[in-house]
Write an enzyme that holds these catalytic residues in place. Structure first.
Site, short mmCIF file in Angstrom:
data_model
loop_
_atom_site.label_atom_id
_atom_site.label_comp_id
_atom_site.label_asym_id
_atom_site.label_seq_id
_atom_site.Cartn_x
_atom_site.Cartn_y
_atom_site.Cartn_z
N GLU A 1 1.27 7.10 4.41
CA GLU A 1 0.18 6.31 3.84
C GLU A 1 -1.11 6.99 4.25
OE1 GLU A 1 -2.45 2.55 4.82
OE2 GLU A 1 -0.32 2.19 5.17
N CYS B 1 -7.34 0.39 5.94
CA CYS B 1 -6.90 1.26 4.85
C CYS B 1 -7.21 0.66 3.49
CB CYS B 1 -5.40 1.54 4.98
SG CYS B 1 -4.40 0.07 5.20
#
Length: 527
Positions: free
Chosen positions: A264, A301
């Protein structure tokens, strides 16, 4: 309680001479702990132990693995205030965030335990034989998911608990039946060691094989590279930068036996603001997004780094309100001086791009390592011409792109890279007439959000925390929620196998009483 050593299985070691310390960004000073970087022999021992542990751990029942995961959660809770104090000292994040993230970490472990206890996650599929079928007989074929082997997990900088030592990658890999070697993040190695001690204690209490878990320290990239290249490692989990994730991905694919890297990475999480949202709730959304841009010093994020709207008087009012709200929020410490410097450099680069203007910035003096927020704006045509403005600035930053019309807005969406999330603000009536914009956004993201902020990721079976490259290396998989277990398994089919020698999940009598696909129909009945 913190030794600074590496957990090689259940053994603490410090065979190397290279050391480092963690840093308290709020107090702007090093912590007292010294950590020993793992050397090649320690890395090899950890992976070898994991490979040996895999031979037995892969065959443990769902109930046995569930007991292990639940006990890890218990042991993390039993660490008490020392874990919270270490977390805050190494991250600069507040106590409330630490306690919330600890709860989320324990909740993730218990969610996977529940998944294992029920058992249907193995996706057992059975097609019984048809020996009389013409023109050829049909064989008996049965399939289910099996763990792939030792997994390396890289701890994340921005979530010292939930995405690190016992975070979602580790919890899902252990749930699948894969041993884990964690490369502890150097910014919170003390927090990592405490959590590692809880995992080791849980492993011993529940009779897990030595090597089912190891935790190694490193302040640079060498240890991570050695782990990814080790021939006995079968997969990698990573949360971090695009540069770091793509480097590991290339390294893993250049091995003699390539392995998957589930990384990620970067995301600017575009937010499309439709006219109805600006006209009906413009001030409300300005306040909500000022908070979302700055929460956690912008180090989520899913931070909203790109706001898109068509030019209007209502948009001008929204921009004014957002600027006012942003300017009044006191900055908070970023995770490390290096992260703060990178953020400042990114903001400076974005601000220097031609035809951008400042919506708001925090210009008052702030303590060292505190991220001072900034929001820019630019016309859609200028954004399209300048790829620099498309890049993530990790911190409390966002840019508002003012488009001439819906066609230009869609063109902007088509031009950006893959993202974790995409948000639309507006009412249902308007949304029904914006199908082209919705489709354009859907093509770029892993999660579509309506009338909310992207910051915050619910841990539940339906969550998908992933997206097209470069937000992740494989858009099919999630790093949040119980579906994350699918990254660490592979299907194996048995053809014409003796019934008594099949795994329990595939036997006729279905001793596990799980749901299975039997001759194209889902059932938990025996055959």
């Amino acid at each position: 309680m913190i030794t600074g050593k590496n957990y090689i299985g259940s053994k603490l070691t410090a065979n190397g001479t290279k050391t480092y310390k963690t840093f308290n960004p709020k107090e702007n000073k090093e912590t007292d702990w010294t950590f020993y970087e793992a050397i090649e022999s320690e890395i090899d021992e950890a992976v070898t132990l994991a490979s040996e542990a895999f031979q037995t751990y892969k065959n443990f029942s769902g109930a046995e693995k569930a007991s292990f995961l639940n006990t890890i959660a218990d042991e993390i809770e039993a660490l008490g205030d020392i874990l919270i104090e270490t977390y805050t000292a190494e991250s600069g994040l507040p106590e409330g965030r630490a306690r919330g993230e600890r709860g989320r970490t324990m909740g993730q472990l218990r969610a996977f335990a529940t998944l294992l206890e029920e058992g249907s996650w193995v996706e057992a599929s059975i097609d019984t034989a048809q020996p009389d079928r013409e023109p050829l007989p049909k064989p008996d074929i049965r399939k289910m998911l099996f763990p792939i082997g030792p997994v390396v997990v890289f701890g994340a900088s921005n979530f010292p608990l939930a995405f690190s030592t016992a975070g979602g990658d580790t919890a899902s890999a252990l749930a699948s039946g894969c041993p884990v070697i964690v490369k502890s993040h150097p910014m919170h190695a003390g927090t990592g060691e405490l959590v590692a001690s809880a995992i080791i204690k849980a492993a011993e209490k529940t009779g897990m094989p030595n090597g089912v878990f190891s935790n190694v320290n490193s302040s640079g990239i060498e240890v991570g590279q050695q782990l990814v290249k080790h021939p006995k490692v079968k997969a990698v989990g990573f949360t971090g930068s695009i540069k770091g994730g793509t480097a590991l991905y290339k390294l893993a694919n250049n091995r003699k036996e390539p392995i998957p890297v589930y990384a990620e990475m970067g995301s600017i999480n575009p937010v499309v603001i439709l006219p109805s949202a600006l006209e009906e709730k413009g001030s409300f959304w300005a306040k909500q997004y000022a908070g979302s841009i700055t929460v956690g010093a912008g180090q989520f994020c899913t931070n909203p780094g790109l706001l898109l709207a068509v030019k209007s008087n209502a948009l001008e009012s929204f921009i004014t309100e957002l600027g006012k709200e942003i300017s009044e929020i006191a900055p908070t410490p970023m995770l490390h001086p290096n992260i703060c410097k990178t953020y400042q450099k990114g903001v400076k680069t974005a601000s220097e791009q031609s035809n951008t203007s400042v919506v708001a910035s925090y210009d008052t003096e702030a303590s060292p390592n505190f991220g001072k927020q900034k929001v820019l704006t630019v016309a859609g045509r200028e954004f399209l011409k300048n790829p620099v403005l498309h890049q993530e600035v990790f911190g409390p930053y966002s840019i508002i792109v003012q488009c001439e019309n819906d066609a230009e807005l869609k063109t902007v969406l088509d031009a950006i890279e893959g993202q974790l999330t995409g948000t639309i603000l507006g009412n249902s009536n308007e949304l029904a007439h914006k199908s082209e914009i919705v489709e354009a956004l859907k093509e770029r993201v892993g999660r579509l959000i309506l009338n909310s902020v992207p910051t915050g990721v619910e841990v539940c079976p339906s969550m998908h925390h992933g997206g097209p490259f470069p937000s992740t290396t494989d858009a099919k998989y999630t790093s949040v929620g119980v579906s994350a277990i699918k990254r660490w398994v592979r299907p194996v089919a048995y053809q014409n196998w003796p019934l008594e020698l099949l795994p329990n999940a595939l036997k006729n009598e279905n001793p596990l009483q799980i749901m299975r696909l039997i001759n194209s129909e889902h059932s938990n009945k025996s055959i």
